[in-house]
Motif scaffolding. Structure first.
Motif, PDB file in Angstrom:
ATOM      1  N   THR A  84      -6.898   2.916  -0.801  1.00  0.00           N
ATOM      2  CA  THR A  84      -5.856   3.905  -0.554  1.00  0.00           C
ATOM      3  C   THR A  84      -5.106   4.212  -1.855  1.00  0.00           C
ATOM      4  O   THR A  84      -5.030   3.385  -2.758  1.00  0.00           O
ATOM      5  CB  THR A  84      -4.863   3.414   0.515  1.00  0.00           C
ATOM      6  OG1 THR A  84      -4.491   2.068   0.224  1.00  0.00           O
ATOM      7  CG2 THR A  84      -5.469   3.505   1.899  1.00  0.00           C
ATOM      8  N   MET A  85      -4.539   5.406  -1.913  1.00  0.00           N
ATOM      9  CA  MET A  85      -3.922   5.908  -3.140  1.00  0.00           C
ATOM     10  C   MET A  85      -2.540   5.312  -3.367  1.00  0.00           C
ATOM     11  O   MET A  85      -1.656   5.368  -2.502  1.00  0.00           O
ATOM     12  CB  MET A  85      -3.814   7.431  -3.067  1.00  0.00           C
ATOM     13  CG  MET A  85      -3.045   8.074  -4.221  1.00  0.00           C
ATOM     14  SD  MET A  85      -3.857   7.873  -5.835  1.00  0.00           S
ATOM     15  CE  MET A  85      -5.162   9.124  -5.714  1.00  0.00           C
ATOM     16  N   ASN A  86      -2.358   4.739  -4.553  1.00  0.00           N
ATOM     17  CA  ASN A  86      -1.043   4.399  -5.093  1.00  0.00           C
ATOM     18  C   ASN A  86      -0.855   5.279  -6.319  1.00  0.00           C
ATOM     19  O   ASN A  86      -1.724   5.314  -7.202  1.00  0.00           O
ATOM     20  CB  ASN A  86      -0.968   2.927  -5.493  1.00  0.00           C
ATOM     21  CG  ASN A  86      -1.203   2.001  -4.319  1.00  0.00           C
ATOM     22  OD1 ASN A  86      -0.375   1.891  -3.428  1.00  0.00           O
ATOM     23  ND2 ASN A  86      -2.358   1.339  -4.298  1.00  0.00           N
ATOM     24  N   PHE A  87       0.276   5.968  -6.413  1.00  0.00           N
ATOM     25  CA  PHE A  87       0.431   6.974  -7.472  1.00  0.00           C
ATOM     26  C   PHE A  87       1.857   6.977  -7.984  1.00  0.00           C
ATOM     27  O   PHE A  87       2.820   6.902  -7.202  1.00  0.00           O
ATOM     28  CB  PHE A  87       0.067   8.355  -6.929  1.00  0.00           C
ATOM     29  CG  PHE A  87       0.140   9.473  -7.943  1.00  0.00           C
ATOM     30  CD1 PHE A  87      -0.942   9.753  -8.760  1.00  0.00           C
ATOM     31  CD2 PHE A  87       1.292  10.231  -8.077  1.00  0.00           C
ATOM     32  CE1 PHE A  87      -0.880  10.781  -9.698  1.00  0.00           C
ATOM     33  CE2 PHE A  87       1.363  11.260  -9.017  1.00  0.00           C
ATOM     34  CZ  PHE A  87       0.272  11.533  -9.825  1.00  0.00           C
ATOM     35  N   LEU A  88       1.988   7.075  -9.307  1.00  0.00           N
ATOM     36  CA  LEU A  88       3.284   7.217  -9.972  1.00  0.00           C
ATOM     37  C   LEU A  88       3.176   8.398 -10.918  1.00  0.00           C
ATOM     38  O   LEU A  88       2.427   8.354 -11.888  1.00  0.00           O
ATOM     39  CB  LEU A  88       3.649   5.937 -10.724  1.00  0.00           C
ATOM     40  CG  LEU A  88       4.906   5.965 -11.609  1.00  0.00           C
ATOM     41  CD1 LEU A  88       6.138   6.322 -10.786  1.00  0.00           C
ATOM     42  CD2 LEU A  88       5.084   4.628 -12.322  1.00  0.00           C
ATOM     43  N   GLY A  89       3.904   9.472 -10.621  1.00  0.00           N
ATOM     44  CA  GLY A  89       3.803  10.688 -11.428  1.00  0.00           C
ATOM     45  C   GLY A  89       5.150  11.126 -11.967  1.00  0.00           C
ATOM     46  O   GLY A  89       6.168  11.074 -11.262  1.00  0.00           O
ATOM     47  N   PHE A  90       5.152  11.549 -13.220  1.00  0.00           N
ATOM     48  CA  PHE A  90       6.372  11.991 -13.894  1.00  0.00           C
ATOM     49  C   PHE A  90       6.303  13.486 -14.175  1.00  0.00           C
ATOM     50  O   PHE A  90       5.329  13.964 -14.776  1.00  0.00           O
ATOM     51  CB  PHE A  90       6.556  11.245 -15.216  1.00  0.00           C
ATOM     52  CG  PHE A  90       6.484   9.747 -15.097  1.00  0.00           C
ATOM     53  CD1 PHE A  90       7.544   9.035 -14.559  1.00  0.00           C
ATOM     54  CD2 PHE A  90       5.352   9.058 -15.506  1.00  0.00           C
ATOM     55  CE1 PHE A  90       7.479   7.655 -14.436  1.00  0.00           C
ATOM     56  CE2 PHE A  90       5.282   7.681 -15.387  1.00  0.00           C
ATOM     57  CZ  PHE A  90       6.343   6.973 -14.855  1.00  0.00           C
ATOM     58  N   SER A  91       7.316  14.249 -13.773  1.00  0.00           N
ATOM     59  CA  SER A  91       7.430  15.665 -14.116  1.00  0.00           C
ATOM     60  C   SER A  91       6.215  16.441 -13.591  1.00  0.00           C
ATOM     61  O   SER A  91       6.052  16.558 -12.381  1.00  0.00           O
ATOM     62  CB  SER A  91       7.594  15.802 -15.630  1.00  0.00           C
ATOM     63  OG  SER A  91       7.994  17.106 -15.986  1.00  0.00           O
ATOM     64  N   TYR A  92       5.352  16.956 -14.485  1.00  0.00           N
ATOM     65  CA  TYR A  92       4.135  17.598 -13.982  1.00  0.00           C
ATOM     66  C   TYR A  92       3.337  16.623 -13.116  1.00  0.00           C
ATOM     67  O   TYR A  92       2.704  17.020 -12.135  1.00  0.00           O
ATOM     68  CB  TYR A  92       3.257  18.097 -15.131  1.00  0.00           C
ATOM     69  CG  TYR A  92       1.888  18.527 -14.653  1.00  0.00           C
ATOM     70  CD1 TYR A  92       1.705  19.746 -14.015  1.00  0.00           C
ATOM     71  CD2 TYR A  92       0.778  17.686 -14.793  1.00  0.00           C
ATOM     72  CE1 TYR A  92       0.454  20.129 -13.530  1.00  0.00           C
ATOM     73  CE2 TYR A  92      -0.471  18.053 -14.311  1.00  0.00           C
ATOM     74  CZ  TYR A  92      -0.627  19.276 -13.686  1.00  0.00           C
ATOM     75  OH  TYR A  92      -1.854  19.652 -13.197  1.00  0.00           O
ATOM     76  N   GLY A  93       3.374  15.353 -13.472  1.00  0.00           N
ATOM     77  CA  GLY A  93       2.693  14.352 -12.660  1.00  0.00           C
ATOM     78  C   GLY A  93       3.262  14.275 -11.257  1.00  0.00           C
ATOM     79  O   GLY A  93       2.539  13.994 -10.290  1.00  0.00           O
ATOM     80  N   ALA A  94       4.577  14.542 -11.106  1.00  0.00           N
ATOM     81  CA  ALA A  94       5.185  14.594  -9.778  1.00  0.00           C
ATOM     82  C   ALA A  94       4.673  15.804  -9.009  1.00  0.00           C
ATOM     83  O   ALA A  94       4.433  15.746  -7.797  1.00  0.00           O
ATOM     84  CB  ALA A  94       6.702  14.634  -9.900  1.00  0.00           C
TER      85      ALA A  94
END
Length: 506
Positions: free
Chosen positions: A195-205
């Motif tokens: 399953t997906m675990n994701f940490l995104g910043f700015s464009y990554g969000a």
């Protein structure tokens, strides 16, 4: 760095990862295994083939590069944590390398293989290619006459054509964020269908929200830091972003007035002195002597800088007030020193833009991606002048200049079509009840992703998202130690999301 007691192990957090079935309507045959090789000392690197055009999944393939910091505690490993550090066009691999010590000291390192896939069209993966010559041409940042407007537009047109004219550059037409989100689903499937675990910043969000829209059933935890609202057009994003930049500069001026560590601390009426400096620099560009010094960290760059040109690099600089954390150049203390050099020592080297020498660069990827996610406006010279006047009145210190001011101009004549136009997330989340809500995080005073965007995205996601606000300045929050950093880690590890509206002090 000492962590709070809530990072102590719990049965939920340390349970073995679960698996998720592939989303329907997603045609991809993952490889039986992914081959990892040692790279960057103790990291691992691999490549994955995905379709150039997801509408033709068995057609031409492109390469996605992945860099990983393996989990420190194999017995307590939860799974992969995919990270995107924003941009768009920035390199997650470079983020992992630059933040190696910071990330290895984090709780995340104990429980996750921290994975940085480089999005399609960016360095490391199959990159978009453009002739650097047009990208090194300067142009009027705020055209005040029809001639200046046409000069700006001609440079922007030439930049787009410089990409069209490159051989084997089909990627130019398939760099939208929907395609990137599907690439991340392909990566998830290839990595044992965890399953997906994701940490995104700015464009990554923004990328994370696009992934959640399409594959909500395949998510374990999704932390989005610095929120982009894709329900509004590029020209409508411009106003809130410009205001966020202005508010942050006012925070910076107040900080300088109160802190003796600021090199501009003793300057009386600093905001008005700054405004006068920008006006002067527009008439008499400030020298950038380091740009001709081949041993300089900023070489090669333009050998002088106008006031309006200063704003783009100043916006990036004030993003990180703290002296510590990934991305910080030394915090506002260092920014103040550079501004002092420019204002009083005739040296604006830090604020000069890079000159490109290769056919692949972050800015080329950045523009190519953005222009496929937002519609174009065919502005006239008069309309552009009106917007310039509005920006100067509404945001007098920053003149309305920032990322979206530049992007709404360069996208007017961009050659590839809009593949992922703005739309609301609400239909995808209406009636849905996610087991673990998505975590949205935003600083109250953010120069690039204003708080209004975070409020809007939370409304679109409804009860499926929790919004945490950091009562401070700067762009994104995880990369600087503090309460918000710890709240994000607590969420990703223990699946505990604070209540919407929670305000943290740092």
């Amino acid at each position: 760095m000492r962590k709070s007691s809530y990072f102590l192990s719990t049965a939920t957090a340390l349970a073995a990862f679960s698996t998720a079935s592939a989303s329907t309507n997603f045609d991809y045959d993952p490889p039986s295994s992914v081959t990892w090789e040692e790279c960057n000392q103790d990291m691992r690197c691999a490549n994955l083939s995905v379709p150039l055009d997801w509408a033709k999944p068995h057609g031409k393939q492109i390469s996605i590069s992945m860099t990983m910091i393996p989990a420190a505690n194999k017995e307590k490993r939860i799974g992969y944590l995919m990270v995107n550090n924003g941009g768009p066009g920035a390199s997650p691999s470079e983020y992992l390398v630059a933040g190696r010590d910071f990330l290895k000291s984090s709780e995340l390192h104990q429980y996750f293989d921290i994975l940085g896939p480089s999005p399609r069209g960016t360095a490391g993966s199959t990159p978009v290619k453009c002739d650097p010559e047009p990208w090194n041409r300067r142009f009027p940042q705020r055209p005040q006459t029809e001639a200046e407007f046409e000069e700006m537009r001609e440079v922007f047109h030439a930049r787009g054509q410089s990409c069209v004219n490159q051989e084997d550059n089909d990627i130019l037409y398939y760099m939208d964020t929907t395609s990137v989100a599907k690439d991340f689903e392909a990566i998830r499937l290839a990595l044992n269908n965890e399953t997906m675990n994701f940490l995104g910043f700015s464009y990554g969000a923004f990328l994370g929200s696009e992934y959640a829209e399409r594959f909500p059933d395949n998510i374990r935890a999704l932390a989005l830091d610095g929120i982009v609202d894709h329900s509004v057009s590029g020209q409508n994003i411009w106003g809130p972003e410009a205001n966020g930049y202005e508010v942050t500069m006012n925070q910076f001026f107040e900080w300088c007035e109160k802190n003796s560590t600021c090199a501009l601390h003793k300057i009386k009426n600093l905001p008005s002195k700054f405004d006068a400096f920008i006006d002067h620099a527009n008439k008499h560009p400030i020298s950038a002597p380091s740009c001709s010094n081949k041993t300089s960290d900023v070489y090669p760059c333009f050998q002088n800088v106008t006031g309006d040109e200063i704003f783009r690099n100043l916006q990036s600089a004030v993003c990180f007030p703290s002296e510590i954390g990934i991305g910080s150049i030394g915090g506002w203390t260092t920014v103040a020193q550079f501004l002092y050099q420019a204002m009083f020592k005739n040296d604006a080297s830090f604020f000069s833009s890079s000159q490109y020498t290769s056919h692949s660069a972050v800015e080329m990827s950045y523009v190519s991606i953005f222009c496929q996610d937002f519609p174009r406006s065919n502005w006239t010279a008069t309309e552009f002048q009106i917007k310039s006047s509005v920006g100067s009145v509404a945001t007098p210190h920053t003149r309305g200049l920032g990322e979206f001011w530049y992007l709404q101009g360069i996208c007017m004549d961009w050659p590839s079509p809009v593949r992922n136009p703005p739309h609301s997330l609400q239909p995808a989340f209406a009636g849905r009840n996610m087991t673990t809500p998505i975590l949205l995080v935003n600083a109250l005073y953010d120069p690039e992703t204003p708080i209004q965007a975070a409020l809007s995205v939370q409304r679109q996601m409804g009860e499926n998202a929790r919004l945490v606000i950091r009562n401070g300045s700067g762009h994104t929050s995880y990369n600087t130690p503090g309460e918000t950093h710890e709240a994000i880690e607590k969420y990703l590890i223990h699946l505990e999301a604070p209540a919407t509206g929670t305000v943290l002090k740092d």
